[in-house]
Scaffold this active site. Structure first.
Site, short mmCIF file in Angstrom:
data_model
loop_
_atom_site.label_atom_id
_atom_site.label_comp_id
_atom_site.label_asym_id
_atom_site.label_seq_id
_atom_site.Cartn_x
_atom_site.Cartn_y
_atom_site.Cartn_z
N HIS A 80 -28.57 -1.57 -116.81
CA HIS A 80 -29.86 -2.00 -116.65
C HIS A 80 -30.67 -1.69 -117.58
O HIS A 80 -32.05 -1.91 -117.64
CB HIS A 80 -30.53 -1.78 -115.25
CG HIS A 80 -29.70 -2.35 -114.24
ND1 HIS A 80 -29.89 -1.97 -112.99
CD2 HIS A 80 -28.86 -3.67 -113.99
CE1 HIS A 80 -29.31 -2.85 -111.87
NE2 HIS A 80 -28.60 -3.60 -112.79
N GLU A 100 -28.74 7.97 -96.83
CA GLU A 100 -28.14 7.30 -95.65
C GLU A 100 -27.49 6.18 -95.98
O GLU A 100 -27.10 5.93 -96.94
CB GLU A 100 -29.65 6.76 -95.04
CG GLU A 100 -30.26 5.79 -95.99
CD GLU A 100 -31.83 5.44 -95.75
OE1 GLU A 100 -32.40 6.12 -94.86
OE2 GLU A 100 -31.89 4.45 -96.14
P1 OAD Z 1 -32.67 1.65 -104.46
O1 OAD Z 1 -34.16 2.26 -104.21
O2 OAD Z 1 -32.55 0.42 -103.86
O3 OAD Z 1 -31.86 2.79 -103.63
C1 OAD Z 1 -31.85 4.01 -103.57
C2 OAD Z 1 -30.71 4.74 -102.67
O4 OAD Z 1 -30.74 6.12 -102.86
C3 OAD Z 1 -31.41 4.52 -101.11
O5 OAD Z 1 -30.04 4.13 -100.57
C4 OAD Z 1 -31.99 5.79 -100.68
O6 OAD Z 1 -31.25 6.05 -99.31
C5 OAD Z 1 -31.06 6.79 -101.51
N1 OAD Z 1 -31.64 8.39 -101.79
C6 OAD Z 1 -33.21 8.32 -102.05
N2 OAD Z 1 -33.32 9.77 -102.16
C7 OAD Z 1 -32.16 10.20 -102.23
C8 OAD Z 1 -31.65 11.60 -102.80
N3 OAD Z 1 -32.71 12.63 -102.80
N4 OAD Z 1 -30.18 11.84 -102.65
C9 OAD Z 1 -29.14 10.82 -102.50
N5 OAD Z 1 -29.74 9.48 -102.20
C10 OAD Z 1 -30.96 9.20 -102.12
O7 OAD Z 1 -32.05 1.93 -105.72
P2 OAD Z 1 -30.79 1.46 -106.71
O8 OAD Z 1 -29.80 1.06 -105.67
O9 OAD Z 1 -30.63 2.16 -107.92
O10 OAD Z 1 -33.16 -2.87 -111.04
O11 OAD Z 1 -31.65 0.19 -107.02
C11 OAD Z 1 -30.83 -1.03 -108.01
C12 OAD Z 1 -31.69 -1.58 -108.79
O12 OAD Z 1 -32.75 -2.37 -107.87
C13 OAD Z 1 -32.42 -0.82 -110.00
O13 OAD Z 1 -31.62 -0.50 -110.92
C14 OAD Z 1 -33.45 -1.69 -110.43
C15 OAD Z 1 -33.75 -2.29 -108.82
O14 OAD Z 1 -34.43 -3.41 -108.81
C16 OAD Z 1 -33.67 -3.50 -111.77
O15 OAD Z 1 -34.90 -3.45 -112.13
C17 OAD Z 1 -33.11 -4.69 -112.53
#
Ligand code: OAD
Length: 231
Positions: free
Chosen positions: A104, A199
């Protein structure tokens, strides 16, 4: 290995979809699309400038450091790690990981939409910023992939997946494609699959192994286990 915002959460960088996350506070359609940038570039620049300033002070956590040990440990054993991240931060690199695949894009790079030059960028960007490549102003943008744009290096990701025997997703909600589809593809191809997250993600059912807890604790333990198994 696919990482998402959760691996950087304990470094103080916000996730997107958790309660109070970035997309709970801001509308992605007004900030992370080419249309939003065309309609209101100042607003989009302001959003990414704030995130860049936040990143400049952030440091990697034990999860990022463990993945460096994994890469080195696998290399010593004749194997390898393809580290693909959805994150636009540089915390994997700060920890010492090399050849990180930023599907990304990267917040600390600027892209000139006029000439295509990519430049390392740690300062604010604006509509008046001059491209060091072509010397023109008005076309500089963060080198990040917005909704509706093609993620970077999909062929390289598919090729790496095809060569792998283990697929691990860390700290990603499984909500954004194509990244969210790799787990099912890996499973269909017979790879060992593991999810490490706070989770269960949207894709939890797809993974053969599931480990839940903070990345700073779960990833070091998982890496130690994998390296012990590898002998
Ligand atoms: P998300 O914010 O959608 O998901 C983050 C995940 O990390 C969630 O499932 C949380 O439960 C988990 N999480 C939070 N804190 C944590 C911790 N301390 N340890 C382990 N897990 C934890 O983020 P992404 O999946 O990365 O794209 O989002 C994908 C894409 O959506 C990003 O790259 C971005 C966004 O829109 C663009 O901007 C194109």
């Amino acid at each position: 290995m696919l990482t998402g915002a959760g691996v950087s959460a304990e470094s103080g960088l916000g996730t997107f979809r958790d309660a109070g996350g970035i997309w709970a506070r801001f509308d992605p359609m007004k900030l992370a699309t080419p249309q939003a940038f065309a309609a209101d570039p100042d607003n989009v620049h302001e959003f990414y400038n704030a995130r860049r300033r936040n990143l400049v002070g952030a440091r990697p956590n034990a999860g990022h450091h463990a993945l460096v040990r994994l890469g080195e440990g696998l290399a010593e054993r004749g194997g390898g790690l393809f580290l693909c991240t959805q994150n636009i931060d540089d915390l994997h690199e700060q920890a010492g990981s090399r050849a990180v695949h930023h599907m990304h894009g990267e917040l600390l790079r600027a892209l000139c939409a006029g000439c295509g030059a990519r430049t390392v960028w740690r300062e604010d960007l604006g509509t008046g910023t001059i491209c060091p490549g072509c010397g023109r102003a008005g076309a500089m943008r963060p080198d990040v992939v917005w909704f509706g744009e093609m993620p970077y290096g999909l062929d390289a990701i598919e090729a790496a997946l095809e060569e792998s025997d283990l697929f691990v997703a860390i700290g990603t909600s499984g909500a954004v494609y194509p990244a969210a589809g790799y787990a099912a593809q890996a499973r269909a191809w017979g790879l060992r699959t593991c999810e490490i997250n706070l989770e269960p993600s949207d894709n939890a059912h797809v993974f053969g192994e599931r480990l839940y807890g903070p990345a700073s604790e779960m990833v070091p333990a998982f890496v130690a286990q994998i390296l012990a198994e590898a002998g």
